[in-house]
Scaffold this motif. Structure first.
Motif, short mmCIF file in Angstrom:
data_model
loop_
_atom_site.label_atom_id
_atom_site.label_comp_id
_atom_site.label_asym_id
_atom_site.label_seq_id
_atom_site.Cartn_x
_atom_site.Cartn_y
_atom_site.Cartn_z
N PHE A 154 0.84 -1.20 0.00
CA PHE A 154 0.00 0.00 0.00
C PHE A 154 0.88 1.25 0.00
CE2 PHE A 154 -2.15 3.51 2.05
CZ PHE A 154 -3.32 3.58 1.32
N LEU A 155 1.88 1.29 0.86
CA LEU A 155 2.76 2.45 0.91
C LEU A 155 3.49 2.64 -0.42
CD1 LEU A 155 4.24 2.27 4.52
CD2 LEU A 155 2.42 3.75 3.66
N LYS A 156 3.86 1.54 -1.05
CA LYS A 156 4.51 1.63 -2.36
C LYS A 156 3.55 2.23 -3.38
CE LYS A 156 7.22 -0.87 -5.71
NZ LYS A 156 7.93 -2.09 -6.02
N LYS A 157 2.29 1.84 -3.31
CA LYS A 157 1.27 2.35 -4.23
C LYS A 157 1.17 3.87 -4.18
CE LYS A 157 -3.70 2.10 -5.04
NZ LYS A 157 -4.97 1.57 -4.55
N VAL A 158 1.34 4.43 -2.99
CA VAL A 158 1.26 5.89 -2.83
C VAL A 158 2.65 6.54 -2.75
CG1 VAL A 158 -1.05 5.90 -1.83
CG2 VAL A 158 0.91 5.72 -0.31
N SER A 159 3.65 5.82 -3.22
CA SER A 159 5.04 6.30 -3.28
C SER A 159 5.59 6.72 -1.92
CB SER A 159 5.14 7.47 -4.27
OG SER A 159 4.72 7.08 -5.54
N LEU A 160 5.25 5.95 -0.90
CA LEU A 160 5.75 6.23 0.46
C LEU A 160 6.49 5.03 1.06
CD1 LEU A 160 2.68 8.14 1.94
CD2 LEU A 160 4.89 9.11 1.26
N GLU A 161 6.92 4.11 0.22
CA GLU A 161 7.56 2.89 0.73
C GLU A 161 8.82 3.18 1.53
OE1 GLU A 161 8.98 3.33 -3.58
OE2 GLU A 161 7.11 3.60 -2.51
N GLU A 162 9.51 4.28 1.25
CA GLU A 162 10.72 4.61 2.00
C GLU A 162 10.41 5.10 3.41
OE1 GLU A 162 9.37 8.45 0.32
OE2 GLU A 162 9.54 6.48 -0.54
N LYS A 163 9.14 5.34 3.71
CA LYS A 163 8.72 5.82 5.03
C LYS A 163 8.17 4.71 5.92
CE LYS A 163 8.92 10.28 3.67
NZ LYS A 163 9.48 11.43 4.31
N VAL A 164 8.26 3.47 5.49
CA VAL A 164 7.64 2.37 6.23
C VAL A 164 8.13 2.32 7.68
CG1 VAL A 164 9.26 0.54 5.53
CG2 VAL A 164 6.92 -0.05 6.12
N GLU A 165 9.40 2.54 7.91
CA GLU A 165 9.92 2.49 9.28
C GLU A 165 9.34 3.63 10.13
OE1 GLU A 165 14.15 2.00 9.53
OE2 GLU A 165 14.13 0.38 8.06
N ASN A 166 9.14 4.80 9.53
CA ASN A 166 8.53 5.92 10.26
C ASN A 166 7.14 5.53 10.73
OD1 ASN A 166 10.77 7.03 9.00
ND2 ASN A 166 9.76 8.92 8.46
N PHE A 167 6.36 4.93 9.85
CA PHE A 167 5.01 4.51 10.21
C PHE A 167 5.04 3.44 11.29
CE2 PHE A 167 4.17 6.25 5.95
CZ PHE A 167 3.07 7.04 6.21
N GLN A 168 5.83 2.40 11.06
CA GLN A 168 5.86 1.27 11.99
C GLN A 168 6.40 1.65 13.36
OE1 GLN A 168 7.85 -1.74 9.61
NE2 GLN A 168 5.86 -2.55 8.96
N SER A 169 7.39 2.52 13.41
CA SER A 169 7.94 2.91 14.71
C SER A 169 6.96 3.77 15.51
CB SER A 169 9.27 3.64 14.54
OG SER A 169 9.09 4.89 13.91
N ASN A 170 5.94 4.27 14.83
CA ASN A 170 4.88 5.04 15.50
C ASN A 170 3.62 4.23 15.68
OD1 ASN A 170 5.71 7.97 16.01
ND2 ASN A 170 6.56 7.54 13.99
N GLY A 171 3.72 2.92 15.54
CA GLY A 171 2.60 2.03 15.83
C GLY A 171 1.62 1.84 14.69
N LEU A 172 1.95 2.30 13.51
CA LEU A 172 1.07 2.15 12.35
C LEU A 172 1.58 0.97 11.53
CD1 LEU A 172 1.03 5.94 11.54
CD2 LEU A 172 -0.80 4.65 12.64
N LYS A 173 0.93 -0.17 11.72
CA LYS A 173 1.44 -1.41 11.11
C LYS A 173 0.46 -2.08 10.17
CE LYS A 173 4.42 -1.91 14.99
NZ LYS A 173 5.20 -2.69 15.86
N ARG A 174 -0.75 -1.54 10.09
CA ARG A 174 -1.77 -2.08 9.19
C ARG A 174 -2.36 -0.94 8.38
NH1 ARG A 174 -5.23 -5.75 13.40
NH2 ARG A 174 -3.60 -7.28 13.82
N ILE A 175 -2.90 -1.26 7.24
CA ILE A 175 -3.49 -0.24 6.38
C ILE A 175 -4.58 0.52 7.13
CG2 ILE A 175 -4.80 0.18 4.26
CD1 ILE A 175 -3.27 -2.27 3.08
N GLU A 176 -5.41 -0.18 7.87
CA GLU A 176 -6.50 0.49 8.58
C GLU A 176 -6.00 1.45 9.65
OE1 GLU A 176 -6.37 -3.76 10.33
OE2 GLU A 176 -6.31 -2.91 8.34
N HIS A 177 -4.78 1.27 10.14
CA HIS A 177 -4.20 2.19 11.12
C HIS A 177 -3.96 3.57 10.52
CE1 HIS A 177 -2.31 -1.35 13.57
NE2 HIS A 177 -3.62 -1.28 13.72
#
Length: 67
Positions: A17-40
């Motif tokens: 999903f993050l790749k689809k919106v060109s944000l795949e390089e930010k995955v660690e930023n999201f996950q380190s802030n507790g955002l680990k699922r699309i619905e989050h």
């Protein structure tokens, strides 16, 4: 074992999903802030974009996809 497979599947879907919106390089930023699922991602508010290191334009792109 199926729990691990399910977590891997969710992680792969999240990354895709993050790749689809060109944000795949930010995955660690999201996950380190507790955002680990699309619905989050629906929990993100505009005031959170600094914490996630998103630009305004990245934020808008993300919002278009999740709303």
């Amino acid at each position: 074992m199926s729990g691990i497979i399910e977590l891997e599947k969710e992680d792969n879907e999240f990354r895709a999903f993050l790749k689809k919106v060109s944000l795949e390089e930010k995955v660690e930023n999201f996950q380190s802030n507790g955002l680990k699922r699309i619905e989050h991602l629906q929990d993100i508010q505009e005031k959170d974009i600094g914490v996630l290191s998103l630009t305004v334009f990245e934020w808008r792109r993300l919002q278009r996809e999740i709303t």
